[in-house]
Design a protein around this motif. Structure first.
Motif, short mmCIF file in Angstrom:
data_model
loop_
_atom_site.label_atom_id
_atom_site.label_comp_id
_atom_site.label_asym_id
_atom_site.label_seq_id
_atom_site.Cartn_x
_atom_site.Cartn_y
_atom_site.Cartn_z
N UNK A 75 -14.14 -4.47 -3.37
CA UNK A 75 -13.90 -5.75 -2.71
C UNK A 75 -14.24 -6.88 -3.67
N UNK A 76 -13.33 -7.86 -3.77
CA UNK A 76 -13.55 -8.99 -4.67
C UNK A 76 -13.69 -10.29 -3.91
N UNK A 77 -13.79 -10.21 -2.57
CA UNK A 77 -14.03 -11.40 -1.76
C UNK A 77 -12.81 -11.89 -1.02
N UNK A 78 -13.06 -12.60 0.08
CA UNK A 78 -11.99 -13.22 0.88
C UNK A 78 -10.96 -12.20 1.33
N UNK A 79 -11.39 -11.01 1.73
CA UNK A 79 -10.53 -9.95 2.26
C UNK A 79 -9.65 -9.28 1.20
N UNK A 80 -9.85 -9.62 -0.06
CA UNK A 80 -9.08 -9.00 -1.14
C UNK A 80 -9.91 -7.91 -1.81
N UNK A 81 -9.21 -6.87 -2.26
CA UNK A 81 -9.85 -5.85 -3.05
C UNK A 81 -8.91 -5.43 -4.18
N UNK A 82 -9.52 -4.95 -5.24
CA UNK A 82 -8.74 -4.46 -6.38
C UNK A 82 -8.98 -2.98 -6.50
N UNK A 83 -7.87 -2.20 -6.64
CA UNK A 83 -8.02 -0.76 -6.68
C UNK A 83 -7.15 -0.08 -7.71
N UNK A 84 -7.53 1.16 -8.00
CA UNK A 84 -6.81 2.01 -8.95
C UNK A 84 -6.57 3.35 -8.28
N UNK A 85 -5.30 3.85 -8.37
CA UNK A 85 -4.92 5.10 -7.73
C UNK A 85 -4.35 6.06 -8.76
N UNK A 86 -4.83 7.28 -8.71
CA UNK A 86 -4.26 8.35 -9.51
C UNK A 86 -3.61 9.38 -8.60
N UNK A 87 -2.42 9.88 -8.94
CA UNK A 87 -1.71 10.80 -8.05
C UNK A 87 -0.91 11.82 -8.86
N UNK A 88 -0.62 12.94 -8.21
CA UNK A 88 0.30 13.91 -8.81
C UNK A 88 1.10 14.54 -7.69
N UNK A 89 2.25 15.16 -8.07
CA UNK A 89 3.12 15.82 -7.11
C UNK A 89 4.06 16.73 -7.90
N UNK A 90 4.90 17.41 -7.18
CA UNK A 90 5.94 18.25 -7.80
C UNK A 90 7.27 17.82 -7.20
N UNK A 91 8.18 17.35 -8.07
CA UNK A 91 9.47 16.81 -7.62
C UNK A 91 10.47 17.96 -7.56
N UNK A 92 10.81 18.32 -6.31
CA UNK A 92 11.82 19.37 -6.09
C UNK A 92 13.05 18.81 -5.39
N UNK A 93 12.99 17.54 -4.98
CA UNK A 93 14.12 16.91 -4.30
C UNK A 93 14.41 15.59 -5.01
#
Length: 467
Positions: A75-93
């Motif tokens: 959270x960085x204040x005033x209802x805002x937050x800064x985030x980082x997302x890491x993801x993986x998947x397998x593309x079959x379609x």
């Protein structure tokens, strides 16, 4: 790819430490769960998006049912937050745009492509605006870098989310993010197509400060600098008597609510700290000490603890030594019975004055002198005895002569004779301030001076009561 795997593993490790909703109180949040990639976004020239059957799960979604994304945000204040997302998947379609087909696209398997994404976003939460404790919709905007097999490229991202807080710091989180790619074509292993990243998982908030380490975060701790108890919003109860220290008059000794946290071992409603007789039940007005005779004087200070008395007499009743109903403290003659009207002293009666003057008439002096004849001394002693019966009464002694001799000499002689009587009385125990003397010479005869008998009557001393 190896570096992305390490990043993802690190994010998962961070999630494992999450124990505590992301806000200014708990500034950190970690979320993780499963994701689905939807590549079926039709385009014309790659700059006009068409969302066709976007949520057709069976046809379009590449779903990873395991934990396949992790997000860390602050959270960085005033209802805002800064985030980082890491993801993986397998593309079959893989959806390819084909204008000549009936539905303008065709879905094929591009060869089980590995999908990896690292994305950053600024998120805005509407929870506080809605004044809700559990319903938390969000919007986000950001960008990232995505791998489709051997292809990789940056994307611009925008999306929505929904957190449903079913516990204090735990929420079910859902969301979809459009990841806009800039490749002109949609060739697998060569291009990163525009696609939608869906996610569903759990979110944990944590990071609240607990300065005194009492398990109650500072934002909810009424005593954030002192370790305390949850029952008192983080404030201490040192003596564990159920009364927090700030309201406890005896914070280090267990007491009762009735005594503001202080003990009262003798049960007299006087706290031990204020009780001068801590082991014996007493009266509040006497600092907890008893008063057996009820005279308002504590027994320990009462010289007559079983008899009601007076404070000025150390708790004892005032005596009346002479029994004249005037207490000794008010009796000016405490050993001689008197009258109330005369402050406990006897009143001089007319009979007494007559007796005094009968004696005074028999006082004999040597001729032309102020010395007493021998037979006069018993008379003077009788006068002394009578005066002692009236210890506060005052008397005037008046001397008189006959007319023989010169007037001036007679005046002096009358004065010295009266003074001689006064001196004798004083020498025999009568207080000087009770007696005055005065001579009148031959000025106040009581009989004729023409006869021997008359002259004898005029040579006299009289006693007058001074009122």
């Amino acid at each position: 790819m190896k570096h992305l795997n390490k990043l993802f593993a690190g994010a998962l490790l961070l999630a494992g430490f999450a124990a505590n909703a992301q806000d200014s109180t708990n500034p950190w949040a970690v979320s993780f769960g499963a994701n689905a990639i939807d590549t079926k976004i039709s385009m014309k020239g790659n700059d006009h998006l068409r969302f066709e059957q976007m949520y057709n799960v069976s046809e379009n979604f590449n779903i990873s049912p395991t934990v396949s994304y992790v997000s860390v945000a602050k959270n960085v204040g005033d209802n805002f937050s800064f985030g980082l997302t890491g993801s993986f998947n397998k593309i079959t379609k893989w959806a390819t745009h084909t204008p000549e087909t009936k539905n303008n696209y065709v879905v094929t398997n591009p060869g089980d492509l590995d999908y990896y994404g690292v994305d950053a976003a600024i998120t805005y939460s509407f929870k506080s605006l809605l004044k809700s404790k559990w319903f938390d919709p969000t919007l986000n905007l950001g960008g990232g870098y995505t791998f489709f097999g051997d292809a990789s490229a940056g994307t611009v991202n925008a999306g929505w989310g929904l957190n449903l807080w079913f516990a204090k710091n735990i929420a079910l989180t859902l969301g979809s993010t459009l990841k806009y790619g800039f490749d002109d074509s949609r060739v697998s292993n060569l291009d990163v197509p525009t696609h939608i990243f869906h996610q569903a998982g759990l979110k944990f908030q944590f990071g609240a400060k607990d300065s005194d380490d009492d398990g109650i975060i500072d934002a909810e701790d009424a005593c954030p600098e002192v370790k305390g108890l949850a029952a008192f919003k983080g404030c201490p109860d040192t003596d564990l008597d159920g009364i927090q220290d700030s309201a406890d008059a005896c914070p280090e000794v267990a007491g009762t609510p009735e005594m503001n946290g202080c003990p009262d071992q003798d049960g007299d409603t006087v706290a031990d700290k204020d009780d001068a007789c801590i082991d014996v039940a007493g009266l509040p007005v006497l600092k907890g000490c008893p008063d057996a005779d009820g005279d308002g004087i504590a027994d320990q200070n009462d010289k007559c603890p079983t008899v009601k008395g007076e404070k000025a007499n150390s708790g004892c009743p005032w005596p009346d030594t002479d029994g004249d109903k005037v207490l000794d403290k008010d009796d000016k003659c405490p050993t001689v019975a008197g009258t109330v009207a005369n402050n406990g002293c006897p009143e001089v009666s007319e009979d007494t004055m007559k007796k005094l003057n009968d004696y005074a008439k028999t006082i004999l002096f040597d001729t032309a002198k102020s010395s007493f004849q021998k037979q006069t001394y018993p008379v003077l002693q009788a006068i002394v005895a009578i005066l002692k019966e009236y210890p506060t009464a005052k008397f005037a002694l008046e001397g008189h002569t006959d007319s023989d001799g010169k007037d001036a000499a007679n005046l002096v002689l009358s004065q010295t004779r009266a003074a001689a009587v006064r001196s004798f009385l004083i020498d025999n125990g009568i207080a000087a301030d009770r007696l005055t003397s005065e001579g009148f010479g031959e000025a106040k005869p009581v009989a004729t001076n023409a006869t021997k008998a008359g002259k004898a009557q005029n040579r006299r001393v009289e006693v007058k009561l001074v009122k």
